[in-house]
Structure formats: structure tokens, C-alpha cells
Design a protein around this motif. Structure first.
Motif, short mmCIF file in Angstrom:
data_model
loop_
_atom_site.label_atom_id
_atom_site.label_comp_id
_atom_site.label_asym_id
_atom_site.label_seq_id
_atom_site.Cartn_x
_atom_site.Cartn_y
_atom_site.Cartn_z
N LEU A 1 0.34 -8.25 -9.11
CA LEU A 1 1.06 -7.37 -8.19
C LEU A 1 1.11 -7.98 -6.80
O LEU A 1 0.09 -8.39 -6.26
N ALA B 1 0.49 -5.28 -2.52
CA ALA B 1 -0.41 -4.18 -2.90
C ALA B 1 -0.95 -3.39 -1.72
O ALA B 1 -1.46 -2.29 -1.89
N GLY C 1 3.96 -0.95 -2.70
CA GLY C 1 2.98 -1.62 -3.53
C GLY C 1 1.66 -0.89 -3.64
O GLY C 1 1.02 -0.87 -4.70
N HIS D 1 6.68 -7.19 -8.33
CA HIS D 1 6.86 -7.80 -7.01
C HIS D 1 7.41 -6.77 -6.03
O HIS D 1 8.56 -6.34 -6.14
N THR D 2 6.58 -6.36 -5.08
CA THR D 2 7.02 -5.39 -4.06
C THR D 2 6.90 -5.95 -2.65
O THR D 2 7.32 -5.29 -1.70
#
Length: 297
Positions: free
Chosen positions: A5, A8, A13, A70-71
Motif C-alpha cells: 500500500l 498509507a 490511504g 496505490h493512493t
């Protein structure tokens, strides 16, 4: 094996991380500082120090993972180059594996529209035009179960763009009373989504979406900017009074690129995600949050 991730500690996220950890999922989060690592370790996530532009590291983390969400985004002029580098690196580790990859897009890519769907042609403002070629690469990746999530205006926990609305400059309205400045005339609509509902959509997409899929993350609530401003005005004690602005005033306040994006008139239901993935957004509405929820101050 764990879910890799990015972002986060960011707005979206961190909500995705909460959802994953609530389900007992193992998460490896890429972070840029020891402080952020210590913060995330309290959630039970594993952390790796580094940058999303570190090609070798990103490729290794992708290769070792069960899939990637993916943020992360710098949200500035480096966003295009950052996303391009990350996508290249992550696919070096994922292509041919059929592992899931969930990529963050955004509703503005569609431009104006009263019934935006995943099939609406792209017509992005200058601020987000860079997304188009990168998203084309994502959707055409070989041997990866890719999904793009295009969130609406994300709200909740007193953060995001609605915090800008609630904290907007005070001006006088037509009667001379103090009022909350709004973006433009206020006649344009914003399509909205509660951040925790959006996080649930990311996890559903990771688990269930088909390769090459694309979902608008929208609750179906599409208030006008005037309605949003009036709700925020109540929440900050101005009794619903708002003061519209001209395009020139919006540009002076927010900059031309960001201002033009917020002047878009957009409505969407997000129904495809409900139908395909069983997504059920059931959080509060943005208007309720602004009137009496997390944005009140």
C-alpha cells in the motif's frame, strides 16, 4: 505475502489501511520517514522506508506482494512524473503475475457532466490532463488485474476539499452581513463520497474487480456548491449565509488550475461499483457533515 500500500498516511490511504487491518489483512506500507513508520506500526502494518519513485524498491515490493493499492500522490507539479515512474516500477514487478493492482484516478478527468459514468469520454481540466496517458497504460497492462478508482470529492473526519469550504474567507453578503465565500456562483454540482465508504470500494476492487476495470467512487449525492456552502456556513455559525465569487476571484483565491477544477459541474451515481462489486456506501452525507459533523468549528 501482504498487500503493498502506498499513501498509507494520507487521507484516502489511511482509510484504506483501516479497512484492511480491520479485516485482518497483512499490509506493507511504503513511508518516507521514521516518524510515519512509527505511526503506522501501531496499526499492525509493516513499514518500509523509501519513496514511490525508487524504482528498484517499488519493483521488489510489488514482486513480493499479493498485489498493490496505490493512493500516494504529491498533489503538485510533480504528480505526473511521480505516477509515471511508479507505474513503470510496479508493473516491472507485477506484469504476468495476474495479481491485483488498484490505481487512484479522479472524477475531474471526465470534465462537466450531469450523468457521469465509466463510459463518459474524458475531458479533463488542465490540472488533471496528465492522468489520461497514465491511466491508459494501467488499463492495458499485461497479466495484471488492474482497476482504476476515480473518487468524487472525498469528505469525512474534517478533512479534504470540504475543509477548504468550511475555512473559506468571510465576506459580506448582499445585505452586508458576514457570509462564507463559495467557489463561483455555486450553481455547479460536486459529486461526493465519504472517505470510509471509498476505502471499502478500494478493498472490494482489489478482491473482486476484473482486469482493466474502472469505477467511479461516488455516493450518488451531488449537491450544488451553493448547498455545500450554505451547510458549511451553518456549521461555522454564519446561519447559512454565502457570498458567490466570480471566476477571476476564484482564480485569485485558489489558483487557475485548482479553481477551474472546482468550477466543474459534475454529477454521478457510482452505480457500476454497486452492481459489479456489491459496494454499499452508507456513510453520512457531505451536507450533514458540514452542518453538524466533523467540519463544525
Amino acid at each position: 505475502m501482504a498487500i503493498f500500500l502506498t499513501g498509507a498516511t494520507g487521507y484516502i490511504g489511511s482509510a484504506v489501511l483501516r479497512q484492511l487491518r480491520a479485516q485482518g489483512r497483512d499490509v506493507v506500507a511504503l513511508v518516507r520517514s521514521e516518524e510515519k513508520a512509527a505511526e503506522l506500526q501501531q496499526t499492525g502494518a509493516h513499514t518500509v522506508l523509501g519513496s514511490v519513485t525508487d524504482r528498484e524498491l517499488v519493483t521488489k515490493l510489488a514482486l513480493d506482494s499479493d498485489g498493490v493499492i496505490h493512493t500516494a500522490s504529491p498533489g503538485d507539479d510533480s504528480s505526473a512524473a511521480t505516477d509515471d515512474t511508479f507505474v513503470s516500477a510496479v508493473f516491472a514487478g507485477l506484469e504476468g503475475s495476474d495479481k491485483p493492482y488498484v490505481h487512484t484516478g479522479g472524477i475531474w478527468i471526465f470534465g462537466n457532466g450531469s450523468d457521469l459514468t465509466e463510459r463518459t469520454p474524458f475531458d479533463p481540466p488542465a490540472l488533471t490532463s496528465w492522468r489520461v496517458p497514465i491511466e491508459a497504460r494501467v488499463r492495458s497492462a499485461a497479466g495484471v488485474k488492474t482497476t482504476i478508482i476515480a473518487p468524487g470529492i472525498v469528505f469525512g473526519h474534517g478533512a479534504g476539499i470540504p475543509a477548504l469550504v468550511a475555512g473559506a474567507p468571510r465576506r459580506s453578503d448582499a445585505s452586508g452581513d458576514p457570509a462564507l465565500q463559495i467557489v463561483g456562483s455555486g450553481s455547479q454540482h460536486w459529486t461526493t463520497v465519504f472517505v470510509e465508504d471509498l476505502a471499502e470500494l478500494y478493498v472490494l476492487a482489489f478482491d473482486l474487480a476484473d482486469a482493466g476495470s474502472y469505477y467511479i467512487g461516488a455516493s450518488g449525492e451531488n449537491p450544488t456548491v451553493r448547498e455545500i456552502g450554505e451547510a458549511a456556513s451553518v456549521g461555522v455559525g454564519l446561519e447559512g449565509r454565502v457570498a458567490p465569487t466570480s471566476i477571476e476571484q476564484v482564480h485569485a483565491w485558489l489558483g487557475e488550475g485548482f479553481g477551474d477544477a472546482l468550477l466543474l459541474d459534475q454529477q454521478a451515481t457510482g452505480s457500476a461499483a454497486r452492481i459489479d462489486l456489491g459496494w454499499e456506501p452508507n456513510g453520512p452525507t457531505l451536507l450533514d457533515e458540514l452542518r453538524s459533523g466533523s467540519y463544525v468549528g
